[in-house]
Design an enzyme around this catalytic site. Structure first.
Site, short mmCIF file in Angstrom:
data_model
loop_
_atom_site.label_atom_id
_atom_site.label_comp_id
_atom_site.label_asym_id
_atom_site.label_seq_id
_atom_site.Cartn_x
_atom_site.Cartn_y
_atom_site.Cartn_z
N HIS A 88 0.87 -1.17 0.00
CA HIS A 88 0.00 0.00 0.00
C HIS A 88 0.91 1.22 0.00
O HIS A 88 1.72 1.38 0.90
CB HIS A 88 -0.89 0.01 1.24
CG HIS A 88 -1.82 1.17 1.27
ND1 HIS A 88 -3.14 1.10 0.90
CD2 HIS A 88 -1.60 2.48 1.59
CE1 HIS A 88 -3.69 2.29 1.00
NE2 HIS A 88 -2.79 3.14 1.43
N CYS A 89 0.80 2.02 -1.03
CA CYS A 89 1.70 3.16 -1.16
C CYS A 89 1.00 4.45 -0.76
O CYS A 89 0.10 4.91 -1.47
CB CYS A 89 2.21 3.27 -2.59
SG CYS A 89 3.48 4.53 -2.80
N PRO A 90 1.38 5.06 0.36
CA PRO A 90 0.72 6.32 0.74
C PRO A 90 1.05 7.46 -0.21
O PRO A 90 0.24 8.37 -0.38
CB PRO A 90 1.23 6.59 2.14
CG PRO A 90 2.41 5.73 2.33
CD PRO A 90 2.36 4.63 1.34
#
Lengths: 142, 478
Positions: free
Chosen positions: B193-195
């Site tokens: 999950h890439c913020p």
């Protein structure tokens, strides 16, 4: 057992009987369904027919996900046009999905509807299952 | 689903974008009240914009930071450094810079807005079917009930892979899929999950993510190199200090680029390695295919050589989204049961506590909906329901009822959660009251076509109550 159920129960039991054919992951993550004949369909359809249907579906999905010259070309072209090309044309996968939908409709019309079964398109179930829906009116199933 | 790169990136107000992207079906407001689109009843923790075309994670703050950093740095470069470079060196520099910048922005937006490959949650019947299969394979539960093991083993290319059961989505996760706790979805080929991108990176947007970081590395190095060149050329003429005074933006750009280069180039290198070995970040971190785990442990998904792996990852066919975001919710299709439990706690306890929690709600709800009729139905069911007893629910005629009962409990729970989600997501227009869409399908699933306005139909209340009683019976037998 049947006599203690009310009419509503019978109706909902008949409408809601579904048989699910799960995914077969033995070849990796590609979309493939198990060709094992489910026990609940034994009295309903021919084993050969079932296997043929599922195998054809598997072949079609394999065609959609195939890595080859055509898909690479499409991928490169898409990348070069910053994926705007998909505003004009469909991806190969989508084209095959349409083919699959047509095949399922054909199978339903020719083979499964006369037997009181309905084959659902796996894409509506997130490609998780192929489901055979049995609707036989008010009869108690099997 | 397919976005042009010129889409506005600012957070769209629901109504605003509605008029911009309106289709003939969207305009009548009265129709929208009754028929909802599937994104509006989506169970995950996602935000949707532009009427379901854009899908992002819930927390998007860092994404805006990414945008600002890129836009500001590039903007300053084009405004302050490019005129000098174009006139003194070559106009190809701003041209190449421009192309790179547009590519970077395009890939970023594409990675952020695309559905990463979210797996839709199981419909209640599917969940019940899987439960049944697990129950039968594990035999009848004796005293001291232990939750059955929720794993399946599959042999892929000679390697044994364990498929885990996801309690939230009620499916056996396909290989390489993982459940993202931030978005509360199972994602196919889950990478991470890439913020910075404001979304999960999965099967459908991995190539965009990779191309984004790759092109951003080039852009960062490009800007860094040419800003330094600019400063050097200027200082050759006028001295370093006055050069810096003439072009103060250059300092800022150099600082930003210098610190970004290390992380972004490093990340690009890491992902290049991952692609060439056909692994996900998730697998690499866990060391799933590392030879350290044991002799003969290899990656069964790799195609053998890095070229094929590369081509497959970047140029392979792009599968369509499995969640039909913009489709309309059919009144007679059952919605997936949503039991959002964040942790992987002991399943039976989790389930029972959920049921216990929803019981009072259920009873109060049925009282509201029903009248005197449900009480009668209750007593009449005393007979058949008791026969179900502690035996395994393998009786075919009773299963749909049971599953409906079970699903009703879960659906009541999902109703609460649905409200929750609806409150969090800003796109709900004021006049739309959060009606319980999840509660509908069970009733309609029984053959009654219950519409939101028709929820108070006595016949359906009866069936709802019967099923709820049956559901309670099933749980008590467990």
């Amino acid at each position: 057992m049947a006599e203690t159920h009310s009419l509503q129960d019978l109706r909902q039991a008949a409408v809601a009987s579904k048989v699910f054919v799960q995914r077969d992951y033995s070849s990796g993550t590609i979309c493939k369904f198990q060709t094992k004949f489910p026990a609940e369909l034994e009295s309903r359809i021919d084993k050969q027919q079932f296997e043929e249907t599922v195998q054809t579906l598997n072949n079609l999905y394999a065609e959609a996900e195939k890595l080859g010259g055509r898909s690479y070309l499409e991928g490169c072209l898409a990348c070069l046009t910053a994926y705007t090309i998909f505003l004009c044309m469909e991806t190969h996968y989508e084209k095959v999905l349409k083919k699959i939908a047509k095949y399922i409709q054909e199978q339903n019309e020719k083979i499964y509807a006369p037997l009181g079964l309905l084959l659902t398109d796996p894409i509506e179930r997130g490609l998780r299952v192929v489901s055979f829906l049995h609707h036989a009116g008010l009869s108690v199933p099997w | 689903m397919h976005l042009g790169v010129e889409e506005p990136i600012r957070e769209c107000q629901y109504n605003q974008i509605c008029t911009h992207n309106s289709s003939p079906m969207d305009t009548p407001h009265t129709k929208k009240k009754k028929i909802k689109r599937k994104w509006q009843v989506f169970q995950g923790r996602n935000k949707f914009y532009c009427n379901g075309r854009i899908m992002m994670a819930k927390q998007t703050g860092v994404f805006y930071l990414t945008m600002v950093l890129i836009l500001v740095t590039s903007g300053l470069f084009f405004a302050f450094d490019c005129p000098f470079l174009a006139s003194n060196l070559t106009p190809a520099i701003p041209a190449i810079g421009g192309v790179l910048f547009i590519f970077v922005m395009g890939m970023l937006l594409r990675a952020s807005f695309t559905d990463p490959g979210v797996l839709p949650r199981a419909t209640p019947e599917e969940a019940a079917d899987i439960e049944r299969q697990i129950d039968t394979t594990n035999g009848p539960s004796g005293p001291g009930y232990r939750p059955p093991p929720r794993t399946r083993e599959v042999l892929i290319n000679g390697q044994t892979v364990k498929l885990k059961y996801c309690f939230t989505c009620k499916i056996f996760r396909p290989p390489r899929a993982s459940h993202c706790s931030l978005c509360d979805n199972c994602v196919e080929r889950f990478d991470h999950h890439c913020p910075w991108v404001g979304n999960c990176v999965g099967r459908r947007n991995y190539r965009f993510f990779y191309l984004f970081i790759l092109s951003l590395s080039f852009l960062t190095i490009f800007i860094f190199a040419f800003v330094i060149t600019h400063v050097i050329l200027r200082s050759n003429r006028t001295g370093l200090l006055s050069a810096l005074k003439d072009s103060p933006a250059s300092v800022l750009e150099v600082v930003v680029c210098f610190f970004s280069v290390w992380s972004i180039v490093g990340l690009s290198g890491f992902h290049t390695y991952l692609i060439s070995s056909n692994q996900t970040t998730n697998e690499d971190i866990k060391g799933s295919w590392s030879s350290k785990r044991g002799k003969g442990n290899y990656n069964p998904y790799s195609y053998g050589n890095f070229i094929t792996n590369f081509c497959a990852a970047l140029c392979g066919p792009l599968p369509p989204s499995l969640i039909d975001r913009r489709g309309f919710v059919q009144p007679d299709t059952p919605q997936p049961a949503a039991q959002t439990n964040g942790s992987g706690a002991c399943p039976s306890n989790q389930v029972q506590s959920h049921m216990a929690a929803t019981n009072p709600l259920l009873h109060s709800q049925t009282v509201i909906l029903g009248g005197g009729a449900p009480l009668q139905a209750k007593t009449s069911l005393g007979g058949p329901c008791s026969t179900l007893g502690p035996s395994q629910p393998s009786l075919p005629s009773s299963i749909p009822g049971l599953s409906c009962g079970g699903e009703l409990m879960a659906l009541r729970d999902s109703e609460i959660h649905c409200h929750h989600h609806l409150h969090h997501q800003h796109f709900i227009s004021p006049e739309e009251t959060p009606s319980p869409p999840a509660a509908l399908p069970c009733a309609t699933h029984l053959g009654h076509h219950v519409h939101p306005a028709q929820l108070f139909d006595p016949a359906s209340q009866d069936s709802l109550h019967e099923d709820s009683v049956r559901g309670l019976v099933k749980l008590s037998s467990v």
